[in-house]
Design a protein around this motif. Sequence first.
Motif, PDB file in Angstrom:
ATOM      1  N   THR A 185       0.845  -1.191   0.000  1.00 21.60           N
ATOM      2  CA  THR A 185       0.000   0.000   0.000  1.00 21.60           C
ATOM      3  C   THR A 185       0.883   1.245   0.000  1.00 21.60           C
ATOM      4  O   THR A 185       2.088   1.179   0.257  1.00 21.60           O
ATOM      5  CB  THR A 185      -0.905   0.029   1.243  1.00 21.60           C
ATOM      6  N   PRO A 186       0.293   2.424  -0.252  1.00 16.72           N
ATOM      7  CA  PRO A 186       1.085   3.658  -0.196  1.00 16.72           C
ATOM      8  C   PRO A 186       1.666   3.939   1.183  1.00 16.72           C
ATOM      9  O   PRO A 186       2.622   4.713   1.307  1.00 16.72           O
ATOM     10  CB  PRO A 186       0.060   4.736  -0.597  1.00 16.72           C
ATOM     11  N   ASP A 187       1.104   3.316   2.232  1.00 18.94           N
ATOM     12  CA  ASP A 187       1.594   3.523   3.599  1.00 18.94           C
ATOM     13  C   ASP A 187       2.658   2.505   4.010  1.00 18.94           C
ATOM     14  O   ASP A 187       3.056   2.472   5.180  1.00 18.94           O
ATOM     15  CB  ASP A 187       0.426   3.430   4.590  1.00 18.94           C
ATOM     16  N   GLU A 188       3.137   1.712   3.088  1.00 15.42           N
ATOM     17  CA  GLU A 188       4.080   0.634   3.401  1.00 15.42           C
ATOM     18  C   GLU A 188       5.294   1.148   4.175  1.00 15.42           C
ATOM     19  O   GLU A 188       5.863   2.193   3.872  1.00 15.42           O
ATOM     20  CB  GLU A 188       4.545  -0.025   2.106  1.00 15.42           C
ATOM     21  N   ILE A 189       5.686   0.366   5.196  1.00 17.21           N
ATOM     22  CA  ILE A 189       6.893   0.656   5.978  1.00 17.21           C
ATOM     23  C   ILE A 189       7.753  -0.602   5.966  1.00 17.21           C
ATOM     24  O   ILE A 189       7.266  -1.695   6.267  1.00 17.21           O
ATOM     25  CB  ILE A 189       6.565   1.033   7.433  1.00 17.21           C
ATOM     26  N   LEU A 190       9.040  -0.458   5.662  1.00 19.17           N
ATOM     27  CA  LEU A 190       9.976  -1.572   5.643  1.00 19.17           C
ATOM     28  C   LEU A 190      11.193  -1.223   6.493  1.00 19.17           C
ATOM     29  O   LEU A 190      11.775  -0.150   6.345  1.00 19.17           O
ATOM     30  CB  LEU A 190      10.438  -1.880   4.214  1.00 19.17           C
ATOM     31  N   ILE A 191      11.569  -2.138   7.387  1.00 22.55           N
ATOM     32  CA  ILE A 191      12.769  -1.962   8.214  1.00 22.55           C
ATOM     33  C   ILE A 191      13.461  -3.313   8.318  1.00 22.55           C
ATOM     34  O   ILE A 191      12.802  -4.336   8.541  1.00 22.55           O
ATOM     35  CB  ILE A 191      12.434  -1.441   9.624  1.00 22.55           C
ATOM     36  N   GLN A 234       3.638   4.738  16.137  1.00 20.29           N
ATOM     37  CA  GLN A 234       3.240   5.971  15.458  1.00 20.29           C
ATOM     38  C   GLN A 234       2.278   5.685  14.308  1.00 20.29           C
ATOM     39  O   GLN A 234       1.304   6.423  14.116  1.00 20.29           O
ATOM     40  CB  GLN A 234       4.477   6.699  14.947  1.00 20.29           C
ATOM     41  N   ALA A 235       2.548   4.621  13.547  1.00 21.55           N
ATOM     42  CA  ALA A 235       1.690   4.283  12.419  1.00 21.55           C
ATOM     43  C   ALA A 235       0.306   3.858  12.897  1.00 21.55           C
ATOM     44  O   ALA A 235      -0.716   4.242  12.293  1.00 21.55           O
ATOM     45  CB  ALA A 235       2.333   3.170  11.592  1.00 21.55           C
ATOM     46  N   ARG A 236       0.257   3.074  13.957  1.00 18.31           N
ATOM     47  CA  ARG A 236      -1.043   2.637  14.467  1.00 18.31           C
ATOM     48  C   ARG A 236      -1.841   3.816  15.006  1.00 18.31           C
ATOM     49  O   ARG A 236      -3.059   3.905  14.811  1.00 18.31           O
ATOM     50  CB  ARG A 236      -0.865   1.587  15.567  1.00 18.31           C
ATOM     51  N   GLU A 237      -1.173   4.746  15.639  1.00 21.68           N
ATOM     52  CA  GLU A 237      -1.847   5.935  16.148  1.00 21.68           C
ATOM     53  C   GLU A 237      -2.376   6.787  14.989  1.00 21.68           C
ATOM     54  O   GLU A 237      -3.489   7.331  15.048  1.00 21.68           O
ATOM     55  CB  GLU A 237      -0.868   6.751  16.989  1.00 21.68           C
ATOM     56  N   ARG A 238      -1.607   6.864  13.944  1.00 16.97           N
ATOM     57  CA  ARG A 238      -1.965   7.702  12.799  1.00 16.97           C
ATOM     58  C   ARG A 238      -3.148   7.116  12.020  1.00 16.97           C
ATOM     59  O   ARG A 238      -4.062   7.841  11.636  1.00 16.97           O
ATOM     60  CB  ARG A 238      -0.756   7.852  11.881  1.00 16.97           C
ATOM     61  N   LYS A 239      -3.140   5.797  11.777  1.00 15.63           N
ATOM     62  CA  LYS A 239      -4.169   5.179  10.938  1.00 15.63           C
ATOM     63  C   LYS A 239      -5.292   4.527  11.739  1.00 15.63           C
ATOM     64  O   LYS A 239      -6.371   4.271  11.200  1.00 15.63           O
ATOM     65  CB  LYS A 239      -3.537   4.118  10.017  1.00 15.63           C
ATOM     66  N   GLY A 240      -5.026   4.215  13.000  1.00 14.24           N
ATOM     67  CA  GLY A 240      -6.033   3.549  13.816  1.00 14.24           C
ATOM     68  C   GLY A 240      -5.969   2.036  13.748  1.00 14.24           C
ATOM     69  O   GLY A 240      -6.665   1.350  14.494  1.00 14.24           O
ATOM     70  N   TRP A 241      -5.134   1.481  12.866  1.00 13.89           N
ATOM     71  CA  TRP A 241      -4.967   0.033  12.747  1.00 13.89           C
ATOM     72  C   TRP A 241      -3.612  -0.225  12.095  1.00 13.89           C
ATOM     73  O   TRP A 241      -3.015   0.666  11.496  1.00 13.89           O
ATOM     74  CB  TRP A 241      -6.074  -0.602  11.896  1.00 13.89           C
ATOM     75  N   ILE A 242      -3.136  -1.444  12.238  1.00 16.93           N
ATOM     76  CA  ILE A 242      -1.883  -1.823  11.585  1.00 16.93           C
ATOM     77  C   ILE A 242      -1.894  -3.324  11.324  1.00 16.93           C
ATOM     78  O   ILE A 242      -2.412  -4.108  12.139  1.00 16.93           O
ATOM     79  CB  ILE A 242      -0.654  -1.431  12.428  1.00 16.93           C
ATOM     80  N   MET A 243      -1.384  -3.712  10.172  1.00 17.15           N
ATOM     81  CA  MET A 243      -1.132  -5.123   9.867  1.00 17.15           C
ATOM     82  C   MET A 243       0.348  -5.231   9.527  1.00 17.15           C
ATOM     83  O   MET A 243       0.816  -4.609   8.568  1.00 17.15           O
ATOM     84  CB  MET A 243      -1.996  -5.615   8.703  1.00 17.15           C
TER      85      MET A 243
END
Length: 244
Positions: free
Chosen positions: A204-210, A227-236
């Motif tokens: 997705t456009p929100d993809e994060i890779l580390i 931070q991502a979960r707070e921003r979007k309200g969910w995370i997978m």
Amino acid sequence: MSVKRLTVIGIGAGDPDHLTLQGAKAIAATDVFFILDKGEEKSDLVRLRHRLIEDHAREPYRIVEARDPERDRTTPAYTEAVEDWRERRAALYLRLIDEALAEGQTGSFLVWGDPGVYDSTLAILERLPGFEIEVVPGISAVAALTARHRVSLTSVASPLHLTTGRRLSEQGPTADDMVIMLDARCAFDGLDDFDIYWGAYLGTPDEILIAGPVAEVGERIKRERAQARERKGWIMDTYLLRRR
């Protein structure tokens, strides 16, 4: 006598281009699409399904939407809570199919990732007798993860263990190579003899890779995940742990 047919279609980890040719053909052959709404926070998941239907379905077709039953995420009785949620979801599926799907028609469920990897749809549909069920595989989050990190899923002569963050937290490492799904506990913390390949919102456009040694990137993953979960309200998220 014709029967109602159900197709479970894997649509990939988030990129619309993850849809396979087989998946596109299955969408085109569908009469009724069943979509469960998980609330405004996860509206991204519904939007992708609608986009794939618009791109690949053939008229006439119908879309039937319903609110996904809530699962009790506070009880320590995890297995019982999941079983209760599956029973309520099965009852909802049965009602929707009875009301919307005619004999001889095909109804489809568009499943995130691959239906055979960490998804409950097949286990729920197995509770509903009398239907022909076809499964169309999709690109799983695991496949998307290793592709994006340009790393092999397995090592030579080494077993691979696919498990959850909950299990890793309870049991600790069980193999030199482990795939961990949905780890709200960040159970990798302290596993300093492992490298980690971590990804969230894959495709997705929100993809994060580390990626890197846990000792070096673990705190960054925890920080960015929160931070991502707070921003979007969910995370997978999904990650591969490999002993160094």
